[in-house]
Design an enzyme around this catalytic site. Structure first.
Site, PDB file in Angstrom:
ATOM      1  N   HIS A   1     -26.807  -7.883   4.291  1.00 14.31           N
ATOM      2  CA  HIS A   1     -25.733  -7.340   5.205  1.00 14.31           C
ATOM      3  C   HIS A   1     -24.780  -7.819   5.216  1.00 14.31           C
ATOM      4  O   HIS A   1     -23.541  -6.951   5.639  1.00 14.31           O
ATOM      5  CB  HIS A   1     -26.709  -7.231   6.779  1.00 14.31           C
ATOM      6  CG  HIS A   1     -26.371  -6.149   7.420  1.00 14.31           C
ATOM      7  ND1 HIS A   1     -26.287  -4.802   7.186  1.00 14.31           N
ATOM      8  CD2 HIS A   1     -25.725  -6.082   8.810  1.00 14.31           C
ATOM      9  CE1 HIS A   1     -26.077  -4.299   8.222  1.00 14.31           C
ATOM     10  NE2 HIS A   1     -25.746  -4.939   9.274  1.00 14.31           N
TER      11      HIS A   1
ATOM     12  N   LYS B   1     -12.386   2.913   4.881  1.00 15.76           N
ATOM     13  CA  LYS B   1     -13.528   2.261   4.705  1.00 15.76           C
ATOM     14  C   LYS B   1     -14.736   3.070   4.939  1.00 15.76           C
ATOM     15  O   LYS B   1     -14.695   3.958   6.022  1.00 15.76           O
ATOM     16  CB  LYS B   1     -13.675   0.785   5.573  1.00 15.76           C
ATOM     17  CG  LYS B   1     -15.149   0.051   5.006  1.00 15.76           C
ATOM     18  CD  LYS B   1     -15.318  -1.297   5.580  1.00 15.76           C
ATOM     19  CE  LYS B   1     -16.377  -2.019   5.154  1.00 15.76           C
ATOM     20  NZ  LYS B   1     -16.682  -3.337   5.918  1.00 15.76           N
TER      21      LYS B   1
ATOM     22  N   HIS C   1     -30.319   2.442   8.771  1.00 14.90           N
ATOM     23  CA  HIS C   1     -31.680   2.106   9.397  1.00 14.90           C
ATOM     24  C   HIS C   1     -31.516   2.134  11.094  1.00 14.90           C
ATOM     25  O   HIS C   1     -32.595   2.748  11.468  1.00 14.90           O
ATOM     26  CB  HIS C   1     -32.140   0.520   9.036  1.00 14.90           C
ATOM     27  CG  HIS C   1     -32.341   0.441   7.739  1.00 14.90           C
ATOM     28  ND1 HIS C   1     -31.914  -0.556   6.792  1.00 14.90           N
ATOM     29  CD2 HIS C   1     -33.243   0.877   6.638  1.00 14.90           C
ATOM     30  CE1 HIS C   1     -32.362  -0.427   5.698  1.00 14.90           C
ATOM     31  NE2 HIS C   1     -33.167   0.711   5.720  1.00 14.90           N
TER      32      HIS C   1
ATOM     33  N   HIS D   1     -24.941   3.361   8.553  1.00 12.82           N
ATOM     34  CA  HIS D   1     -25.746   2.790   9.702  1.00 12.82           C
ATOM     35  C   HIS D   1     -27.159   3.639   9.626  1.00 12.82           C
ATOM     36  O   HIS D   1     -27.791   4.123  10.408  1.00 12.82           O
ATOM     37  CB  HIS D   1     -25.065   3.052  11.050  1.00 12.82           C
ATOM     38  CG  HIS D   1     -25.157   1.880  11.838  1.00 12.82           C
ATOM     39  ND1 HIS D   1     -25.201   2.169  13.388  1.00 12.82           N
ATOM     40  CD2 HIS D   1     -24.932   0.660  11.732  1.00 12.82           C
ATOM     41  CE1 HIS D   1     -25.217   0.988  13.872  1.00 12.82           C
ATOM     42  NE2 HIS D   1     -24.849   0.076  12.896  1.00 12.82           N
TER      43      HIS D   1
ATOM     44  N   ASP E   1     -16.581   3.205  -1.029  1.00 16.15           N
ATOM     45  CA  ASP E   1     -18.117   3.698  -1.328  1.00 16.15           C
ATOM     46  C   ASP E   1     -18.925   3.099  -0.312  1.00 16.15           C
ATOM     47  O   ASP E   1     -18.781   2.188   0.066  1.00 16.15           O
ATOM     48  CB  ASP E   1     -18.487   3.467  -2.939  1.00 16.15           C
ATOM     49  CG  ASP E   1     -18.197   1.933  -3.092  1.00 16.15           C
ATOM     50  OD1 ASP E   1     -18.263   1.142  -2.123  1.00 16.15           O
ATOM     51  OD2 ASP E   1     -18.083   1.435  -4.374  1.00 16.15           O
TER      52      ASP E   1
END
Lengths: 724, 78
Positions: free
Chosen positions: A43, A83, A89, A87, A484
């Site tokens: 993460h 950017k 999960h 999100h 991306d």
């Protein structure tokens, strides 16, 4: 002595734990261990993806800004910062709050650079919506996006939605935000100047999403696993709006030397990365952190993912100036510590030291090269596919397929007009935004066909990039930069890692050839559920420059009698198509081939013709092929067309095949000579395939009539699918 | 026939923006001694038959509350 069970539970391997012992020369405290575990998780530290992410080009045809939280490009005197982030999960656990905090998080990434957020896009993937649970997830996600986005005052101007059962146990919520500022007003995410103050601003810290970061991002989903559910983060868009204004005002004072959003892994990540980027240390005491709850453990304070918080580095002696601005906007801001020499992050709890770690080591996650294993390519034999008898029925069925059908029922719930800059509305290829006081504008889009990537990761990822380019070009914009969001399954499984590796290589190669920098991005691994991995989905977000905003272009047919022109070539390709999936129930074959030279010429001709001012409408061909694209131009323009096609290969492939590098344009008949000149300049063959007019879409092949349908009937299929 | 009173509130520790806003508003009206304001919802319903508690529990889990971020309790009056 820390039990192996504890650090393993936190997601650290035995080797990583040994490395921590080596760095510290002693046992880590529980706070230190938790901090290492999040900083070294996928993460935050990208240990399993960094090796390949280095392949992305960092320069392109426009000046690129790469290296901070959100990157961007420079045009004129303006920095355009953008950017995309996932999100996934959190949204699968709690769809509304998960999606809402996804929007909030990416908006913060943009305005911490000093740029004012001007647009958001949402790229969503769900399981088949005929299943009530998938529909529940989708409705929750859309509700969260509209709630947060509409309240915070940043328009949600576009995105995409795909449905496939590959996403049934693990939805994808990728949010992109675009912001602008004067290029010399950019701020960096670093701590600088020994003795300068570290200020905490925004909401108080609670037990939101503790461990969410490392636990959520590194464990696959098992629906019954109630225990792993962490406290869900809840966002508050009204606080965020104040945070935007207060932060932008603070940054204008010139006394803020660096700023970072407390996003993933909250205070841990923001403090250590700011210090590492500035080559300094940071010292603070947890007693100064504004808390929402009593009795929070030090590691909880360090890990908390409470929303709407910022960490600032402010010149010594100027703290009051900044605290006053935040107070004026109704937000808390307190000095919690200072920049120190020596590159250590030193944290105390009520004067008692609980953490002393070299930030360079903390922020430098291990780098892994994981094994990969090539997947077998699927093949289909077109000759074995039945040819449908009634092509009209096929077209109606495709238009009503949720992947092609109008997403109006979704995007009309979003405020896409706030800030009043939206000049080509969502629902077409790309959304165009004006920039007040400038002759130019921006076009924004996002794209990825996960099915293509599943069938061929290298080619599929390249198609996602060129299709995003075509979306921009068809709106009159020159593609300028890429962000991306790389959504994949468990990287420790070699077949999944292969998808990641090849997709990244595909994106890197094509971006280099198209002179596009990859300015920012995000990796989301472990998108799996007991049903298996998702389709590998490297979502591409792209920003383009519309040099003269008056010459923007949109999808709908405009005037009767206009000529319809096809740029590019029809090919007999059915692999991976929506047609193959919806009509024949197969998701197989190779995605359409990509001839990059042809692609570039098609885009150049389209863009030049739009810039010259002769193009009345333009539409990129994608899912559903030529027939779906013509139908969309007709439906949105509320006018028909009569088309005559010369190609002699099988009719279903001609109408519904998804061959790349094709755009349809309409021009006034007298402009055909100008278009011919432009096409000759780029040596591109093109074809006049028909004329706008009437109330029907009629398509004739070389031998017989292929399609004959009233536009009203097409519109009914196209608009009602998602509403039902 | 039983009367059921259901109280749904945020789980402890979950951010409650509504409660926070009301707390700020109360303070600005001069009630400086107020703290820890939380806002939830109150539901009343009447229900017939047996297994009332089990059924109400199911209703709370499926629809009346969001078990991920909310907690509930209920009283049954016969």
């Amino acid at each position: 002595m820390t039990e192996p069970q504890v650090y393993r539970e936190l997601g650290l391997t035995d080797a990583e734990y040994q490395r921590i012992l080596g760095i510290l020369g002693r046992e880590p405290s529980s706070t230190e261990l938790a901090m290492f575990s999040v900083e070294w998780s996928e993460h935050c530290g990208y240990p399993r993806s960094r090796k390949y992410l280095k392949l992305f080009p960092q320069t392109g045809k426009y000046q690129a800004l790469v290296g901070e939280d959100a990157g961007g490009i420079v045009y004129d005197d303006t920095a355009i910062i953008f950017k995309m982030e996932s999100h996934n999960h959190p949204s699968q656990v709690e769809p509304r709050e998960g999606a809402a905090t996804g929007v909030g998080g990416i908006i913060r990434d943009i305005f911490t650079s000093g740029a004012r957020p001007i647009a958001c896009l949402d790229s969503l993937r769900f399981g088949d919506i005929s299943n009530p649970f998938n529909k529940f997830i989708m409705n929750g996600v859309i509700d969260g996006i509209q709630f947060y986005g509409n309240c915070v005052g940043v328009p949600t101007v576009g995105g995409e939605i795909y449905f496939n059962n590959a996403y049934a146990g693990n939805c994808l919520v990728n949010v992109m935000c675009v912001g602008i500022c004067k290029k010399d007003e950019l701020v960096r995410a670093r701590a600088e100047g020994i003795g300068n103050s570290i200020i905490y601003a925004g909401s108080r810290t609670g037990r939101d999403g503790i461990g969410g970061c490392s636990v959520l991002a590194s464990a696959e989903f098992k629906c019954t696993d109630e225990e792993k559910r962490p406290t869900v983060q809840v966002g508050d868009p009204f606080t965020e709006k104040c945070l935007i204004e207060a932060t932008l005002e603070s940054l204008k004072t010139g006394v803020v030397t660096g700023i970072k959003d407390m996003g993933a892994a909250g205070l841990t990540c923001s403090s250590s990365e700011m210090a590492a980027a500035g080559g300094v240390g940071i010292e603070f005491d947890l007693k100064d952190i504004p808390l929402r709850e009593e009795g929070m453990e030090p590691y909880e304070i360090m890990m908390s993912e409470s929303q709407e918080r910022m960490l600032l580095c402010v010149k010594a002696g100027q703290e009051k100036k900044i605290i006053d601005i935040y107070t004026k906007w109704g937000l808390e801001a307190v000095k919690i510590g200072a920049v120190i020499e020596g590159g250590l992050i030193k944290i105390a709890n009520n004067g008692e030291p609980i953490c002393e770690v070299p930030v360079k080591e903390l922020a430098n996650a291990p780098l892994y090269d994981l094994p990969w294993e090539e997947n077998r390519k699927s093949k289909i034999d077109n000759r074995k596919l039945d040819k449908p008898k009634d092509l009209n029925k096929v077209l109606l069925k495709l238009l009503a397929s949720p992947n092609i059908a109008s997403k109006k029922a979704v995007f009309e719930q979003y405020d896409h007009m706030v800030q009043t800059n939206t000049s080509v509305y969502p629902g077409g290829d790309a959304t165009v935004l004006r920039i007040k006081g400038k002759p130019w504008g921006l076009a924004v889009t996002s794209d990825c066909n996960g099915r293509y990537v599943q069938l061929d990761p290298y080619l599929g990822a390249q198609i996602a990039v060129v299709e995003a380019c075509r979306n921009l070009v068809a709106s009159g914009a020159d593609p300028a930069g890429v962000t991306d969001c790389l959504n994949f399954g468990n990287p420790e499984k070699p077949d999944r890692y292969f998808y990641f590796k090849r997709a990244v290589e595909g994106i890197a190669d094509i971006c280099r050839q198209m002179e596009l920098p990859v300015v920012s991005g995000n990796v989301s691994f472990y998108n799996e559920s007991p049903q298996g991995a998702i389709f590998p989905t490297p979502t591409i977000g792209m920003v383009g420059i519309v040099k003269d905003i008056k010459k923007r272009c949109s999808v709908p047919f405009k005037d009767r009698g206009d000529l319809i022109v096809l740029l590019g070539k029809n090919k007999e390709e059915l692999g991976g198509s929506e047609y193959l999936s919806v009509i024949h129930g197969q998701e197989a074959g190779s995605p359409p081939e990509l001839d990059l030279e042809l692609e570039k010429r098609v885009q150049s001709v389209c863009l030049t013709a739009i810039e010259v001012g002769i193009v009345k409408s333009a539409h990129d061909l994608s899912e559903g092929g030529l027939a779906a694209a013509l139908a969309e131009c007709a439906i949105l323009g509320k006018m028909g067309a009569s088309i005559r096609l010369k190609d002699t290969f099988r009719e279903d492939a001609l109408l519904f095949g998804e061959s790349q590098s094709r755009i349809i344009l309409t021009i006034a008949p007298q402009d055909i000579f100008a278009l011919t000149d432009i096409a000759m300049l780029f040596a591109l063959p093109f074809e006049i395939i028909g004329k706008v007019g009437g109330k029907k879409l009629a398509v004739e092949g070389p031998k017989k009539k292929l399609l004959d349908l009233p536009v009203a009937k097409l519109a009914d299929a196209y608009f009602s699918a998602l509403r039902r | 026939m039983a009367k059921v009173k259901i109280y749904v509130t945020h789980k402890k520790g979950i951010l409650d923006p509504q409660g926070k806003t009301v707390e700020t508003a109360l303070k600005s009206l001069g009630y400086k001694n107020v703290s820890d304001v939380h806002i939830g919802k109150y539901i009343e319903l009447e229900i017939e038959g047996r297994d009332v508690k089990q059924q109400v529990k199911e209703m709370c889990e499926k629809l009346l509350s969001n078990p991920i971020i909310e907690q509930y309790r209920f009283e049954v009056e016969t």
